[in-house]
Design a protein around this motif. Structure first.
Motif, PDB file in Angstrom:
ATOM      1  N   ARG A 102      -8.769   2.903  -2.855  1.00 31.59           N
ATOM      2  CA  ARG A 102      -7.459   3.135  -3.470  1.00 31.59           C
ATOM      3  C   ARG A 102      -6.909   4.491  -3.048  1.00 31.59           C
ATOM      4  O   ARG A 102      -7.640   5.344  -2.538  1.00 31.59           O
ATOM      5  N   TRP A 148      -0.912   1.517  -0.024  1.00 34.86           N
ATOM      6  CA  TRP A 148      -1.411   1.310  -1.380  1.00 34.86           C
ATOM      7  C   TRP A 148      -0.362   1.381  -2.478  1.00 34.86           C
ATOM      8  O   TRP A 148      -0.276   0.516  -3.350  1.00 34.86           O
ATOM      9  N   LYS A 151       2.308  -1.426  -4.107  1.00 39.49           N
ATOM     10  CA  LYS A 151       1.850  -2.481  -5.014  1.00 39.49           C
ATOM     11  C   LYS A 151       0.992  -1.969  -6.164  1.00 39.49           C
ATOM     12  O   LYS A 151       0.666  -2.732  -7.087  1.00 39.49           O
ATOM     13  N   ASN A 152       0.637  -0.687  -6.127  1.00 40.69           N
ATOM     14  CA  ASN A 152      -0.332  -0.186  -7.106  1.00 40.69           C
ATOM     15  C   ASN A 152       0.082   1.109  -7.809  1.00 40.69           C
ATOM     16  O   ASN A 152      -0.695   1.671  -8.543  1.00 40.69           O
TER      17      ASN A 152
END
Length: 303
Positions: A102, A148, A151-152
């Motif tokens: 992440r 990353w 969407k996060n």
């Protein structure tokens, strides 16, 4: 052989606040970047630091890995990356995802400049500073978004400089940092719908051994103290704390700002710059007579 001195690392934030979070810090091995990295490690974050100079980066990285003040769940990795190179930036993001899965935080601290008057800067020098500070920040932010954060979610902090009254002797850097401040606002707006916060931090005159070495014989820090309302230089830890705050949940409703960390210097005198007495700005005249040109003897502004 002298013993290695271990830096005392702490934070005004709760220890362990960033456990299970992952950050990338460009230029994270020296100066302000190193202070940010060490505070993130104290807070439990997993951190990837990147720099163009691998020897300096690896030495600093190994030192920080051994620091007893970092949180037991933190971790540190380092990778060579020239942030001016698109493929190297993509590799940095891919490495971080592969290593830690992440990217929660990005601190665009990597940058560089050299002292020079505008008229003395070569095109090569100009492009190098613009590409490192402005293009590098753009590439890292764009790739963190694509890899990353789209969407996060995530948080980005861009390190700029006190350039609000111009930046004499470093006009290339001032122009680049102004661009970074503006793109910070644009990213904050365009990426808000994806849960991404983007802010900037503008340090005043902050001492570090790395910065002092970059200025060579110029007494930048000694001259600056008189023109800082606090009558002292800033310390790198006084930048890392606010950066970690802007990454933290405490700043969840803060985006698109530039936080000046300069003890009110940007409201006071211009540090390290003095214009000598001259008579080269002619008064306004309503006349057809040509104005006498006396610019040939104009004194050059100095540090």
């Amino acid at each position: 052989m002298s013993a290695t001195v271990t830096s005392r690392v702490s934070s005004v934030l709760r220890k362990g606040l960033f456990v299970d979070k992952v950050a990338i810090v460009t230029g994270g091995g020296t100066g302000i970047g190193k202070a940010i990295t060490q505070e993130l490690l104290y807070l439990g974050c997993k951190v990837v630091i990147a720099s163009r100079k691998i020897d300096r980066l690896s030495k600093s990285g190994e030192e920080m890995k051994q620091n007893p003040y970092r949180h037991s769940k933190s971790d540190l990795s380092y990778m060579q990356c020239n942030i001016r190179k698109e493929e190297e930036v993509k590799s940095l993001m891919d490495y971080t995802i592969e290593k830690y899965g992440r990217i929660d935080y990005l601190v665009n601290n990597g940058g560089g400049q050299f002292p020079a008057h505008i008229e003395d800067i070569t095109l090569k020098g100009w492009n190098a500073v613009i590409e490192t500070n402005l293009t590098g920040t753009y590439l890292c932010s764009r790739e963190a978004y694509r890899t990353w954060m789209e969407k996060n979610r995530g948080a980005i902090v861009n390190i700029i400089a006190d350039n609000f009254r111009g930046m004499p002797i470093m006009g290339h850097s001032g122009a680049a940092r102004a661009g970074v401040e503006n793109i910070t606002k644009t990213m904050a707006l365009e990426w808000a719908q994806y849960g991404i916060r983007v802010n900037a931090v503008a340090p005043g005159t902050v001492y570090s051994e790395t910065a002092a070495a970059n200025y060579g014989d110029l007494d930048v820090f000694g001259q600056a103290v008189e023109q800082i309302p606090a009558k002292r230089l800033g310390e790198t830890q006084e930048i890392s704390g606010p950066v970690c705050f802007l990454l933290s949940p405490a700043a969840s409703f803060i985006s698109g700002i530039t936080l000046r960390i300069d003890a009110a210097s940007s409201l006071y005198m211009h540090p390290n710059f003095y214009i000598s007495d001259h008579k080269n700005l002619p008064p306004y005249k309503w006349s057809d007579d040509p104005v006498e040109d006396d610019t040939s003897s104009a004194p050059k502004s100095k540090l």
